[in-house]
Motif scaffolding. Structure first.
Motif, PDB file in Angstrom:
ATOM      1  N   LEU A 170       0.810  -1.215   0.000  1.00  0.00           N
ATOM      2  CA  LEU A 170       0.000   0.000   0.000  1.00  0.00           C
ATOM      3  C   LEU A 170       0.850   1.276   0.000  1.00  0.00           C
ATOM      4  O   LEU A 170       0.620   2.161  -0.829  1.00  0.00           O
ATOM      5  N   PRO A 171       1.865   1.408   0.902  1.00  0.00           N
ATOM      6  CA  PRO A 171       2.699   2.625   0.802  1.00  0.00           C
ATOM      7  C   PRO A 171       3.428   2.732  -0.532  1.00  0.00           C
ATOM      8  O   PRO A 171       3.573   3.826  -1.086  1.00  0.00           O
ATOM      9  N   GLY A 172       3.874   1.581  -1.066  1.00  0.00           N
ATOM     10  CA  GLY A 172       4.534   1.603  -2.375  1.00  0.00           C
ATOM     11  C   GLY A 172       3.580   2.033  -3.466  1.00  0.00           C
ATOM     12  O   GLY A 172       3.930   2.827  -4.350  1.00  0.00           O
ATOM     13  N   MET A 173       2.343   1.522  -3.413  1.00  0.00           N
ATOM     14  CA  MET A 173       1.332   1.870  -4.409  1.00  0.00           C
ATOM     15  C   MET A 173       0.991   3.353  -4.344  1.00  0.00           C
ATOM     16  O   MET A 173       0.886   4.017  -5.381  1.00  0.00           O
ATOM     17  N   ILE A 174       0.846   3.869  -3.121  1.00  0.00           N
ATOM     18  CA  ILE A 174       0.535   5.293  -2.966  1.00  0.00           C
ATOM     19  C   ILE A 174       1.685   6.143  -3.508  1.00  0.00           C
ATOM     20  O   ILE A 174       1.469   7.133  -4.217  1.00  0.00           O
ATOM     21  N   ALA A 175       2.927   5.751  -3.185  1.00  0.00           N
ATOM     22  CA  ALA A 175       4.087   6.504  -3.670  1.00  0.00           C
ATOM     23  C   ALA A 175       4.128   6.518  -5.195  1.00  0.00           C
ATOM     24  O   ALA A 175       4.409   7.552  -5.824  1.00  0.00           O
ATOM     25  N   ILE A 176       3.817   5.384  -5.813  1.00  0.00           N
ATOM     26  CA  ILE A 176       3.830   5.302  -7.275  1.00  0.00           C
ATOM     27  C   ILE A 176       2.701   6.144  -7.874  1.00  0.00           C
ATOM     28  O   ILE A 176       2.886   6.819  -8.896  1.00  0.00           O
ATOM     29  N   LEU A 182      -3.144  13.385   1.778  1.00  0.00           N
ATOM     30  CA  LEU A 182      -4.316  13.557   2.648  1.00  0.00           C
ATOM     31  C   LEU A 182      -5.235  12.340   2.576  1.00  0.00           C
ATOM     32  O   LEU A 182      -5.748  11.870   3.595  1.00  0.00           O
ATOM     33  N   ILE A 183      -5.447  11.852   1.366  1.00  0.00           N
ATOM     34  CA  ILE A 183      -6.297  10.660   1.195  1.00  0.00           C
ATOM     35  C   ILE A 183      -5.659   9.462   1.902  1.00  0.00           C
ATOM     36  O   ILE A 183      -6.348   8.661   2.544  1.00  0.00           O
ATOM     37  N   THR A 184      -4.340   9.361   1.797  1.00  0.00           N
ATOM     38  CA  THR A 184      -3.634   8.207   2.340  1.00  0.00           C
ATOM     39  C   THR A 184      -3.583   8.229   3.866  1.00  0.00           C
ATOM     40  O   THR A 184      -3.941   7.255   4.532  1.00  0.00           O
ATOM     41  N   PHE A 185      -3.117   9.347   4.407  1.00  0.00           N
ATOM     42  CA  PHE A 185      -2.873   9.414   5.849  1.00  0.00           C
ATOM     43  C   PHE A 185      -4.021  10.049   6.632  1.00  0.00           C
ATOM     44  O   PHE A 185      -4.038   9.990   7.854  1.00  0.00           O
ATOM     45  N   ARG A 186      -4.934  10.699   5.909  1.00  0.00           N
ATOM     46  CA  ARG A 186      -6.092  11.337   6.542  1.00  0.00           C
ATOM     47  C   ARG A 186      -5.656  12.264   7.669  1.00  0.00           C
ATOM     48  O   ARG A 186      -6.277  12.314   8.737  1.00  0.00           O
ATOM     49  N   SER A 187      -4.566  12.981   7.400  1.00  0.00           N
ATOM     50  CA  SER A 187      -4.014  13.897   8.409  1.00  0.00           C
ATOM     51  C   SER A 187      -3.346  15.059   7.707  1.00  0.00           C
ATOM     52  O   SER A 187      -2.443  14.859   6.875  1.00  0.00           O
ATOM     53  N   PHE A 188      -3.792  16.267   8.026  1.00  0.00           N
ATOM     54  CA  PHE A 188      -3.190  17.463   7.444  1.00  0.00           C
ATOM     55  C   PHE A 188      -1.741  17.597   7.891  1.00  0.00           C
ATOM     56  O   PHE A 188      -0.867  17.976   7.112  1.00  0.00           O
ATOM     57  N   GLY A 189      -1.479  17.257   9.137  1.00  0.00           N
ATOM     58  CA  GLY A 189      -0.110  17.326   9.653  1.00  0.00           C
ATOM     59  C   GLY A 189       0.814  16.362   8.940  1.00  0.00           C
ATOM     60  O   GLY A 189       1.951  16.699   8.600  1.00  0.00           O
ATOM     61  N   ALA A 190       0.336  15.126   8.689  1.00  0.00           N
ATOM     62  CA  ALA A 190       1.151  14.142   7.969  1.00  0.00           C
ATOM     63  C   ALA A 190       1.465  14.624   6.560  1.00  0.00           C
ATOM     64  O   ALA A 190       2.595  14.477   6.068  1.00  0.00           O
ATOM     65  N   MET A 191       0.463  15.211   5.912  1.00  0.00           N
ATOM     66  CA  MET A 191       0.680  15.745   4.563  1.00  0.00           C
ATOM     67  C   MET A 191       1.774  16.807   4.571  1.00  0.00           C
ATOM     68  O   MET A 191       2.677  16.795   3.726  1.00  0.00           O
ATOM     69  N   LEU A 192       1.732  17.726   5.546  1.00  0.00           N
ATOM     70  CA  LEU A 192       2.755  18.778   5.613  1.00  0.00           C
ATOM     71  C   LEU A 192       4.132  18.199   5.911  1.00  0.00           C
ATOM     72  O   LEU A 192       5.143  18.671   5.381  1.00  0.00           O
ATOM     73  N   CYS A 193       4.200  17.168   6.760  1.00  0.00           N
ATOM     74  CA  CYS A 193       5.490  16.530   7.070  1.00  0.00           C
ATOM     75  C   CYS A 193       6.157  15.977   5.819  1.00  0.00           C
ATOM     76  O   CYS A 193       7.388  16.008   5.684  1.00  0.00           O
ATOM     77  N   ALA A 226      -1.585   6.959  19.535  1.00  0.00           N
ATOM     78  CA  ALA A 226      -1.270   5.764  20.324  1.00  0.00           C
ATOM     79  C   ALA A 226      -2.506   4.897  20.550  1.00  0.00           C
ATOM     80  O   ALA A 226      -3.558   5.363  21.003  1.00  0.00           O
ATOM     81  N   GLY A 227      -2.363   3.647  20.190  1.00  0.00           N
ATOM     82  CA  GLY A 227      -3.435   2.675  20.431  1.00  0.00           C
ATOM     83  C   GLY A 227      -4.545   2.705  19.418  1.00  0.00           C
ATOM     84  O   GLY A 227      -5.437   1.856  19.446  1.00  0.00           O
ATOM     85  N   LYS A 228      -4.526   3.680  18.460  1.00  0.00           N
ATOM     86  CA  LYS A 228      -5.607   3.782  17.470  1.00  0.00           C
ATOM     87  C   LYS A 228      -5.310   2.911  16.254  1.00  0.00           C
ATOM     88  O   LYS A 228      -4.192   2.864  15.771  1.00  0.00           O
ATOM     89  N   GLN A 229      -6.318   2.268  15.731  1.00  0.00           N
ATOM     90  CA  GLN A 229      -6.156   1.446  14.540  1.00  0.00           C
ATOM     91  C   GLN A 229      -6.763   2.103  13.306  1.00  0.00           C
ATOM     92  O   GLN A 229      -6.528   1.671  12.202  1.00  0.00           O
ATOM     93  N   GLY A 230      -7.565   3.158  13.463  1.00  0.00           N
ATOM     94  CA  GLY A 230      -8.210   3.819  12.326  1.00  0.00           C
ATOM     95  C   GLY A 230      -7.370   4.939  11.792  1.00  0.00           C
ATOM     96  O   GLY A 230      -6.255   5.161  12.198  1.00  0.00           O
ATOM     97  N   GLY A 231      -7.931   5.713  10.879  1.00  0.00           N
ATOM     98  CA  GLY A 231      -7.252   6.901  10.350  1.00  0.00           C
ATOM     99  C   GLY A 231      -6.545   6.617   9.058  1.00  0.00           C
ATOM    100  O   GLY A 231      -7.130   6.651   7.995  1.00  0.00           O
ATOM    101  N   SER A 232      -5.289   6.338   9.106  1.00  0.00           N
ATOM    102  CA  SER A 232      -4.476   6.153   7.903  1.00  0.00           C
ATOM    103  C   SER A 232      -4.897   4.906   7.140  1.00  0.00           C
ATOM    104  O   SER A 232      -5.363   3.924   7.709  1.00  0.00           O
ATOM    105  N   LEU A 233      -4.676   4.958   5.830  1.00  0.00           N
ATOM    106  CA  LEU A 233      -4.920   3.768   5.010  1.00  0.00           C
ATOM    107  C   LEU A 233      -3.981   2.632   5.390  1.00  0.00           C
ATOM    108  O   LEU A 233      -4.230   1.470   5.088  1.00  0.00           O
ATOM    109  N   PHE A 234      -2.861   2.977   6.051  1.00  0.00           N
ATOM    110  CA  PHE A 234      -1.904   1.947   6.434  1.00  0.00           C
ATOM    111  C   PHE A 234      -2.261   1.280   7.760  1.00  0.00           C
ATOM    112  O   PHE A 234      -1.655   0.301   8.144  1.00  0.00           O
ATOM    113  N   ALA A 235      -3.229   1.875   8.478  1.00  0.00           N
ATOM    114  CA  ALA A 235      -3.626   1.273   9.747  1.00  0.00           C
ATOM    115  C   ALA A 235      -4.479   0.029   9.499  1.00  0.00           C
ATOM    116  O   ALA A 235      -5.202  -0.064   8.515  1.00  0.00           O
ATOM    117  N   HIS A 236      -4.368  -0.925  10.401  1.00  0.00           N
ATOM    118  CA  HIS A 236      -5.147  -2.169  10.247  1.00  0.00           C
ATOM    119  C   HIS A 236      -6.272  -2.198  11.265  1.00  0.00           C
ATOM    120  O   HIS A 236      -6.085  -1.761  12.387  1.00  0.00           O
TER     121      HIS A 236
END
Length: 792
Positions: free
Chosen positions: A338-344, A639-650, A782-792
């Motif tokens: 998934l991270p590889g696919m998003i990067a591509i 934003l679609i991938t990580f569902r976080s504005f902060g992650a996008m800026l990072c 911490a402890g959350k499984q939702g949010g990012s597309l990479f979370a399980h």
């Protein structure tokens, strides 16, 4: 992750790994077919693909192409007499043979070919009985001393000194207009596209080599768009050699990284398969390799190696806790697909944004690069783990990976301080200061277009640039021509109301910095009127008598069209540097705004300088637009991938810093933004985003496990970080060899890509964790499984 969670397979994973033989068979068949297609691909370009066809300048030129003789795609051959001058029997015979040889080269517009031997090149003089004239080389010419003296007198009266004949009489030119396509000699109903490389080779073999060997007193100089492109393609064939060097360096460093010959060969093989697929697909859709798209296979190789290194690094880490190679490959696929696919996807979207530039070669480059990153999904994200699931990782590599998993890493521990609460603010301040300084420097010094005379794509000491320098020094009319088309109604170009403004335009341009001279039908008209009045200089002016004007322009052949509705003004420039073109165009536009009327228009622009000026305008308009589009696309995908504005800026802010510093580096190195360099800015972002996505996605998983930011980053460095560091260094070492290329623009691109590869890698390792300190709330993850597309 728990063993239970690790063993939960997705549908795609089951589809691929439960049918591994089918996957390998399909990839083999596709490779064989596209490999055959790749062998058919050839260097290819065209004049129209190199120019912005929708720009008003180019549309004006194409609309009146038939009315403009020898002002489009032309080649100029200068035949120099090394000892003595051109007025010898041997020289004139060589010039005749050159003229005849060129006449039969495929692609030459034979009707427009001109030299001293052309019947259309004539002389005129005023006698007591009126005007007299004739061919410069008369039918009675026999090479005798008397006929050579007559030839000298004819040349002096022809008005060709400084144009077709050098100012020092030691050389003369053959002007060759070219056809973009020409009838097939074997099938007159079929058109053959002009092959610039073949045409350049024919000029070298049939003209330069042949006649310099035949007559040691002759030296041939050749300039023009077709010759420049031919030389570029020849030089860029060396890309294969540099590709081989990069491949060898990658093999050595990859083995040093993995300590496994099997995984090393697997990564390189699957990446080469991606390059073969990309070349095969380009040929399948009708594309060839032009001087600029030759960069694309290396970019695909670089991106493929980047993803491949992540895969074998992940498999090595998983092998220590897996029962067999298949389990390790499946777990790595599950973790990194998934991270590889998003990067591509981000890479592809970034490349696709180049389609907004209305220049054929850039659009083909964008499509070729997008195709290339698309095939990496199949070769490096799917085929590679399937192949490793069969051959496995060496015991030595697995043991090393086990040892790395438990021991402390001082280097990674040191780098993890980039996420420290004290170090992070300092890093952000340094990055901000560097960004502001870089932005100020690029705004002050970065220019659009060429910054050197001749062909900046080639080395200053290249044969083409030496030939161009010879033309500039020995002729009054340089090879850089800006053509203004004065458009009127039928029979309107000969009126005083039209000729007077043309005369004023010529005077304005001749007094503009960077302009050598200007000629038009006014030039001929004044000379004829002076001649009709016994050569008195007082009469070298325009008459208000229409009959006199009609008579005076009748000898201005080629300087107006058949119905006298278009009269070109030829403005010869000292060079085609960005500032020279900008100044000349601005002067014409200011003049046109003041002197245009309903019956009279001053249209820009034809000539090679007019084409360059239009290209510069398109590049200037597109540069910021491209960067904004690239970053919007990257930001949306993050934003679609990580569902976080902060992650996008990072992820995106280090890339923006790289772009700003890259532009500042171009300004410092004296490299202008042009067709050859603009794509690198967007392509650099495409390569760099992979680093940020892999690092952030891994770090996020550790943050969700409850680790503090600095510790999460340390664990990220131990797993993904070393692959990012290795990839950046490995690819930079491979591409830095380009600085030794005979093609200057390839050497410049080598420097630029080396900088962008290293700085994108460094930005991801250094700035991303520092930004995360301020933009990410680890306690909320911490402890959350939702949010990012990479979370399980």
């Amino acid at each position: 992750m728990s063993n239970h969670h690790q063993d939960k397979a997705t549908f795609l994973e089951r589809l691929i790994f439960n049918n591994r033989p089918v996957v390998i068979l399909l990839c083999t068949l596709v490779t064989l077919f596209l490999g055959w297609q790749a062998t058919q691909i050839r260097p290819s370009t065209s004049f129209e693909k190199m120019i912005p066809l929708s720009h008003p300048f180019i549309q004006n030129m194409l609309e009146h192409r038939n009315d403009l003789s020898n002002l489009g795609n032309t080649v100029r051959i200068s035949v120099e007499a090394v000892n003595g001058d051109i007025f010898t029997k041997e020289y004139m015979e060589t010039l005749r043979q050159v003229n005849d040889e060129v006449f039969y080269i495929p692609g030459v517009d034979r009707a427009g070919l001109k030299s001293l031997w052309s019947p259309s090149v004539r002389w005129t003089e005023v006698t007591e009985e009126g005007f007299a004239g004739g061919e410069v080389i008369p039918q009675t010419y026999d090479g005798s001393a008397a006929s050579l003296e007559e030839l000298r007198n004819n040349v002096l009266k022809s008005g060709q000194i400084g144009r077709m004949v050098a100012n020092n009489f030691k050389s003369s030119t053959v002007d060759i207009p070219l056809l973009e396509s020409y009838p097939d000699p074997n099938d007159q109903g079929k058109l053959i596209k002009l092959d610039y490389r073949q045409f350049s080779h024919e000029l070298e073999e049939k003209v330069r080599d042949k006649f310099q060997a035949q007559n040691p007193n002759v030296k041939i100089h050749i300039v023009g768009f077709a010759k420049k492109v031919g030389d570029l393609i020849d030089g860029l064939i060396m890309v294969v050699a540099f590709f081989g060097i990069a491949l060898a360096i990658t093999l050595v460093l990859l083995y040093w990284f993995s300590w496994c010959i099997r995984s090393t060969i697997s990564v390189v093989s699957t990446t080469l398969i991606a390059v073969v697929w990309q070349l095969g697909l380009m040929h399948s859709v009708g594309f060839g390799l032009d001087p600029y798209s030759m960069l694309v296979p290396f970019l695909i190789f670089a991106i493929g190696i980047s993803h491949g290194v992540q895969k074998i690094n992940g498999i090595a880490l998983q092998s220590s806790g897996a029962d067999n190679a298949l389990t390790a490959a499946r777990r790595t696929f599950r973790q990194l697909f998934l991270p590889g696919m998003i990067a591509i996807l981000v890479d592809a979207v970034g490349f696709i944004t180049l389609l907004v530039i209305d220049i054929g070669v850039i659009r083909e480059l964008a499509i070729g690069a997008s195709i290339g990153v698309g095939v990496i999904v199949f070769t490096n994200l799917i085929l590679l783990p399937v192949a490793i699931s069969y051959i496995g990782i060496s015991k030595k590599a697995v043991e090393r990976s086990k040892a790395d998993a438990v021991r402390e890493h001082p280097f990674w521990r040191l780098l993890s301080n980039f996420a420290h609460p004290v170090v992070a603010p300092v890093s952000v301040v340094i990055a901000l200061s560097a960004g502001v300084a870089g932005f100020w420097y690029q705004k002050a010094h970065l220019q659009i277009g060429d910054l050197d005379q001749g062909a900046p794509e080639l080395r200053p000491d290249s044969r083409y640039n030496q030939d161009n320098d010879f033309i500039i020094k020995n002729y009054s009319t340089s090879s850089d021509v800006l053509v203004v088309m004065v458009k009127t109604g039928a029979e309107g170009c000969s009126t005083y109301e039209t000729l007077a403004p043309i005369d004023e335009l010529m005077w304005t341009m001749q007094n503009t910095a960077g302009v050598q001279s200007a000629i038009s039908l006014v030039t001929v008209s004044k000379q004829v009127i002076k001649g009709m009045n016994e050569g008195n200089l007082k009469w070298e002016t325009l008459s208000r008598n229409q009959d006199v004007l009609n008579n005076s322009i009748s000898r201005a052949e080629g300087l107006y069209n058949t119905d006298c509705s278009l009269a070109p003004v030829l403005i010869f420039l000292e060079d085609h540097k960005a500032e020279t073109l900008k100044r000349a165009v601005a002067a014409v536009e200011a003049f046109a705004a003041e002197h245009e009327s309903e019956d009279r228009k001053f249209l820009l622009a034809a000539g090679n300088a007019g084409i360059e000026a239009a290209t510069n305008v398109v590049i200037a308009k597109s540069e910021l637009q491209i960067l904004i589009l690239v970053y919007i696309c990257v930001a949306v995908m993050c934003l679609i991938t990580f569902r976080s504005f902060g992650a996008m800026l990072c992820i995106i802010l280090p890339l923006i810093l790289t772009s700003v510093l890259g532009n500042a580096l171009m300004a410092w190195l004296g490299i202008g933004v042009k067709v050859a360099t603009l794509p690198v800015i967007a392509l650099g972002v495409g390569i760099g985003v992979d680093y940020g996505i892999y690092i952030y996605s891994r770090m996020e998983s550790f943050l969700r496990a409850g680790l503090p930011l600095q510790e999460a980053y340390y664990e990220t460095l131990r797993s993904t970080g070393k692959a990012v560091l290795f990839t950046g260094l490995c690819l930079a070492i491979g591409v830095v060899t380009w600085v030794f290329s005979a093609i200057k623009f390839q050497a410049d691109m080598g420097l630029m890509l080396t900088f962008m590869l290293l700085w994108n890698m460094f930005g991801a390792l250094w700035l991303l964790p520092a930004l995360a300190r301020f933009l990410i709330k680890p306690e909320k993850l911490a402890g959350k499984q939702g949010g990012s597309l990479f979370a399980h």
